[in-house]
Design a protein around this motif. Structure first.
Motif, PDB file in Angstrom:
ATOM      1  N   ASP A   1       3.772  -5.681   0.234  1.00  0.00           N
ATOM      2  CA  ASP A   1       4.984  -4.994  -0.210  1.00  0.00           C
ATOM      3  C   ASP A   1       4.660  -3.998  -1.325  1.00  0.00           C
ATOM      4  OD1 ASP A   1       6.611  -6.273   1.585  1.00  0.00           O
ATOM      5  OD2 ASP A   1       7.244  -7.842   0.204  1.00  0.00           O
ATOM      6  N   ARG A   2       3.770  -4.397  -2.248  1.00  0.00           N
ATOM      7  CA  ARG A   2       3.404  -3.458  -3.310  1.00  0.00           C
ATOM      8  C   ARG A   2       2.670  -2.258  -2.735  1.00  0.00           C
ATOM      9  NH1 ARG A   2       1.511  -8.069  -5.603  1.00  0.00           N
ATOM     10  NH2 ARG A   2      -0.616  -7.290  -5.995  1.00  0.00           N
ATOM     11  N   TRP A   3       1.791  -2.480  -1.761  1.00  0.00           N
ATOM     12  CA  TRP A   3       1.067  -1.366  -1.144  1.00  0.00           C
ATOM     13  C   TRP A   3       2.036  -0.382  -0.493  1.00  0.00           C
ATOM     14  CZ3 TRP A   3      -2.781   1.769  -0.795  1.00  0.00           C
ATOM     15  CH2 TRP A   3      -3.007   2.509   0.366  1.00  0.00           C
ATOM     16  N   GLU A   4       3.031  -0.898   0.216  1.00  0.00           N
ATOM     17  CA  GLU A   4       3.996  -0.003   0.858  1.00  0.00           C
ATOM     18  C   GLU A   4       4.759   0.803  -0.193  1.00  0.00           C
ATOM     19  OE1 GLU A   4       4.290   0.791   3.964  1.00  0.00           O
ATOM     20  OE2 GLU A   4       2.630  -0.534   4.431  1.00  0.00           O
ATOM     21  N   LEU A   5       5.103   0.158  -1.302  1.00  0.00           N
ATOM     22  CA  LEU A   5       5.773   0.875  -2.386  1.00  0.00           C
ATOM     23  C   LEU A   5       4.856   1.943  -2.971  1.00  0.00           C
ATOM     24  CD1 LEU A   5       8.013   1.308  -4.512  1.00  0.00           C
ATOM     25  CD2 LEU A   5       6.972  -0.567  -5.822  1.00  0.00           C
ATOM     26  N   TYR A   6       3.620   1.588  -3.246  1.00  0.00           N
ATOM     27  CA  TYR A   6       2.676   2.545  -3.814  1.00  0.00           C
ATOM     28  C   TYR A   6       2.446   3.726  -2.871  1.00  0.00           C
ATOM     29  CZ  TYR A   6       1.477  -1.282  -7.050  1.00  0.00           C
ATOM     30  OH  TYR A   6       1.504  -2.282  -7.980  1.00  0.00           O
ATOM     31  N   ARG A   7       2.381   3.434  -1.583  1.00  0.00           N
ATOM     32  CA  ARG A   7       2.130   4.510  -0.620  1.00  0.00           C
ATOM     33  C   ARG A   7       3.321   5.465  -0.569  1.00  0.00           C
ATOM     34  NH1 ARG A   7      -0.092   2.956   5.250  1.00  0.00           N
ATOM     35  NH2 ARG A   7       1.891   1.847   5.367  1.00  0.00           N
ATOM     36  N   ARG A   8       4.536   4.927  -0.651  1.00  0.00           N
ATOM     37  CA  ARG A   8       5.706   5.815  -0.687  1.00  0.00           C
ATOM     38  C   ARG A   8       5.720   6.632  -1.976  1.00  0.00           C
ATOM     39  NH1 ARG A   8       8.189   1.056   0.960  1.00  0.00           N
ATOM     40  NH2 ARG A   8       9.378   0.837  -0.990  1.00  0.00           N
ATOM     41  N   ALA A   9       5.325   6.002  -3.083  1.00  0.00           N
ATOM     42  CA  ALA A   9       5.302   6.713  -4.366  1.00  0.00           C
ATOM     43  C   ALA A   9       4.275   7.836  -4.354  1.00  0.00           C
ATOM     44  CB  ALA A   9       4.994   5.728  -5.491  1.00  0.00           C
ATOM     45  N   ALA A  10       3.173   7.649  -3.650  1.00  0.00           N
ATOM     46  CA  ALA A  10       2.138   8.686  -3.586  1.00  0.00           C
ATOM     47  C   ALA A  10       2.659   9.962  -2.950  1.00  0.00           C
ATOM     48  CB  ALA A  10       0.926   8.162  -2.811  1.00  0.00           C
ATOM     49  N   ASP A  11       3.658   9.850  -2.102  1.00  0.00           N
ATOM     50  CA  ASP A  11       4.230  11.021  -1.428  1.00  0.00           C
ATOM     51  C   ASP A  11       5.366  11.657  -2.225  1.00  0.00           C
ATOM     52  OD1 ASP A  11       2.517  10.820   0.763  1.00  0.00           O
ATOM     53  OD2 ASP A  11       3.833   9.402   1.792  1.00  0.00           O
TER      54      ASP A  11
END
Length: 346
Positions: A207-217
């Motif tokens: 879940d944190r990875w998915e959040l981080y990946r969205r934040a990167a965009d």
């Protein structure tokens, strides 16, 4: 009942070397291990009564050899596939892949000669021999330099639990880790009012990875993302986020992000940053590169330049065609140089 193992290795050791390593890894005598190529056409020469039978066949791409191993009941207390792979990796100084549990054919574990074990995603083409590409790993592996480092979100919790049991032993436990605080500010910046309604558990690395990946965009969220990386206790996850961001940022900003990682884990991100700096300056500094300098490039950087998209310099491609570290790199560089010449001459 026979115990069956499936391994893939980065290197292609000789059959005698494989037999010796298998004997040590499985607890058998070397003379009780039979290793043969799949297509030798000499199946009558095999010792089918040997307690350990290994059939090997070549593969192409990031890996060199596939092993199909069967240990009979004569091998007492055979190790698990994970334990056997780790032993082979150390004995042969190579990286060994073995299938993860579950139904996804791309899910593997990779055991390195340094004792490191990482989840891996393996992609297979339809060529003969098969071309195998290690697309991604969750921890940097020195002998898989072209693999992306990221959290493999497609692995289910059950597959991860099974893999961790294998990695640490049936009854062993991995050292406990403190969980990071819920990154509420980042979630709010990325997802707005939906942040509290999406059901995500920030204790879960996926879940944190998915959040981080969205934040990167989302550039406005980058500073909050950087703060989250500094607080992240899952080191491979933090490294994966930084490498992801390096692809999105100018070289001048890389230092802030690599510095967010602990000194003992930032080496991989710093090497990737250095490679990107070389790529960004290739055409401008092409004349400064010679055979000695391109030999210092990693396999990943050599391969990326060899594919032709990073430079219009025929000289650099010719250097790689002659001095690339692997046959694959030399072949691709030669083809790219030929295409470039044809385009310019036409």
């Amino acid at each position: 009942m026979a115990t069956v193992y499936t391994f893939l290795t980065v290197h292609r050791p000789a059959p005698r070397t494989m037999a010796s390593a298998l004997a040590s890894a499985l607890g058998a005598e070397a003379q009780h291990v039979d290793v043969a190529d799949e297509d030798t056409g000499r199946t009558d020469d095999r010792n089918r009564d040997a307690p350990v039978l290994c059939t090997r066949h070549p593969v192409a791409g990031d890996l060199a050899l596939a092993w199909d191993v069967s240990a009979s009941d004569a091998v007492t207390s055979p190790p698990s596939e994970a334990e056997a792979a780790s032993r082979l990796a150390v004995l042969l100084r190579t990286t060994v892949l073995y299938p993860a549990s579950g139904v996804r054919p791309s899910a593997y574990w990779a055991a390195g000669p340094d004792g490191r074990v990482a989840r891996a995603r393996l992609l297979e083409g339809e060529e003969v021999p098969p071309v195998l590409v290690v697309d991604a790993v969750e921890t940097p592996m020195d002998q898989l330099p072209t693999a992306r480092v990221e959290v493999l979100a497609e692995l289910s919790g059950e597959e991860r639990e099974d893999g961790e049991h294998e990695e640490h032993g049936e009854h062993g436990e991995s050292p406990p880790k403190a969980l990071p605080p819920r990154p509420a500010a980042l979630a709010s910046a990325v997802d707005g009012d939906a942040a509290d309604r999406d059901g995500a558990s920030w204790e879960d690395g996926h879940d944190r990875w998915e959040l981080y990946r969205r934040a990167a965009d989302r550039p406005p969220a980058h500073e909050l993302l950087l703060d989250a990386v500094r607080a992240e206790t899952d080191e491979p996850l933090a490294s994966a986020v930084v490498v992801l961001m390096l692809e999105r940022l100018p070289i001048s900003e890389h230092g802030r992000w690599t510095a967010a990682l602990r000194p003992d884990v930032r080496g991989f991100a710093e090497r990737r940053s250095g490679e990107m700096a070389v790529l960004a300056s290739l055409d401008r500094d092409a004349a400064a590169h010679d055979a000695e300098s391109v030999r210092t490039w990693s396999d990943r950087l050599q391969l990326r330049v060899a594919r032709g998209g990073a430079t219009r310099s025929r000289r650099l491609l010719d250097l790689l065609a002659e001095h690339g570290r692997t046959k694959r790199i030399r072949r691709i560089a030669a083809a790219s140089a030929a295409d470039l010449r044809a385009g310019r001459d036409g």
